[in-house]
Design an enzyme around this catalytic site. Structure first.
Site, PDB file in Angstrom:
ATOM      1  N   GLY A  40       0.826  -1.208   0.000  1.00  0.00           N
ATOM      2  CA  GLY A  40       0.000   0.000   0.000  1.00  0.00           C
ATOM      3  C   GLY A  40       0.856   1.252   0.000  1.00  0.00           C
ATOM      4  N   GLY A  69      -5.445   2.573  -7.069  1.00  0.00           N
ATOM      5  CA  GLY A  69      -6.380   2.912  -5.992  1.00  0.00           C
ATOM      6  C   GLY A  69      -7.124   1.681  -5.506  1.00  0.00           C
ATOM      7  N   SER A 118      -0.139  -7.371  -4.568  1.00  0.00           N
ATOM      8  CA  SER A 118       0.762  -7.950  -3.567  1.00  0.00           C
ATOM      9  C   SER A 118       0.712  -9.475  -3.585  1.00  0.00           C
ATOM     10  CB  SER A 118       0.417  -7.420  -2.174  1.00  0.00           C
ATOM     11  OG  SER A 118      -0.619  -8.151  -1.588  1.00  0.00           O
ATOM     12  N   HIS A 138      -8.620  -2.142   1.983  1.00  0.00           N
ATOM     13  CA  HIS A 138      -9.173  -2.401   3.307  1.00  0.00           C
ATOM     14  C   HIS A 138     -10.371  -3.347   3.299  1.00  0.00           C
ATOM     15  CE1 HIS A 138      -6.439   0.827   4.076  1.00  0.00           C
ATOM     16  NE2 HIS A 138      -6.671   0.779   5.369  1.00  0.00           N
ATOM     17  N   ASP A 164      -4.734   1.010  10.463  1.00  0.00           N
ATOM     18  CA  ASP A 164      -6.179   1.213  10.424  1.00  0.00           C
ATOM     19  C   ASP A 164      -6.945   0.150  11.208  1.00  0.00           C
ATOM     20  OD1 ASP A 164      -5.933   3.517   8.735  1.00  0.00           O
ATOM     21  OD2 ASP A 164      -5.519   2.148   7.086  1.00  0.00           O
TER      22      ASP A 164
END
Ligand code: MG
Length: 221
Positions: A40, A69, A118, A138, A164
């Site tokens: 990220g 994004g 990833s 997320h 987060d």
């Protein structure tokens, strides 16, 4: 390491000052063991903080992002930023912002961008990493994909940082909190504590893992 000075150059990103310092300090310690890896990159704010720590001791940071994004950053979603849209394609492209940030801090020889998913990179990865920072998409699918595909690449004695983590679901999605709790339940980690919304775990040098809890995705299927 002064986040305010970094933010004068890297305008976009979601990081509290204490979190930025924790990234820098942990990267500095971890880099003595091997390369660090971040999932990220976004516009490079955390990459600069980690990279400055790596550079102090001659380390490296691999920074993975497809730069299109994540789900929550697409048009119509909560974290959509029209300034990140490439006018030629009409799609999100954070790569130019990321490159600009890395160059502004002369981190080209320290921070190595990997422009890909990833999970794809993890499937062929062979080098043990000393620090894994999970801060990509997320959604549950993205977060568990990152966790499951990279956990085995973190060396004993290495650090797992998860961004987060919200105990109150009204403040943010619960996927990062789930993998944080699963990592603790795995028996692989010592808890180093929370810094704002960032959980820091250290993979035990001597392991007696609860193998049933390691692969979170298998448990949830
Ligand atoms: Mg984040």
């Amino acid at each position: 390491m002064d986040l305010r000075k970094i933010k004068e150059v890297v305008f976009k990103g979601f990081l509290a000052n204490e979190e930025a310092v924790a990234l820098y300090e942990t990267a500095k310690i971890a880099s003595l063991l091997g390369p660090c890896l971040e999932i990220g990159s976004y516009c490079g704010l955390s990459s600069v903080c980690l990279g400055l720590g790596c550079r102090e001791v001659g380390g490296l940071l691999f920074s993975i992002d497809h730069h299109r994004g994540s789900e929550e950053q697409q048009a119509g979603q909560a974290y959509f930023d029209p300034e990140l849209v490439d006018p030629r394609t009409g799609e999100i492209d954070t790569l130019p912002h990321f490159i600009r940030a890395i160059r502004a801090f002369s981190l080209e020889q320290t921070v190595i961008p990997i422009v890909a998913s990833s999970v794809t990179v993890a499937s062929v990865w062979k080098t043990p990493i000393s620090l894994l920072f999970i801060d990509g998409g997320h959604s549950f699918k993205a977060v568990f994909g990152d966790y499951n595909s990279w956990l085995s690449h973190l060396m004993p004695g290495g650090y797992l940082l998860i961004h987060d983590i919200f105990s109150d679901a009204s403040q943010g999605g619960q996927a990062p909190r789930c993998i944080y709790q699963l990592a603790i339940a795995s028996g692989l980690f010592q808890e180093m504590g929370m810094v704002e919304t960032m959980g820091i775990l250290k993979r035990s040098p001597l392991e007696s893992p609860n193998r049933e809890a390691i692969r979170a995705w298998d448990l949830l299927r």
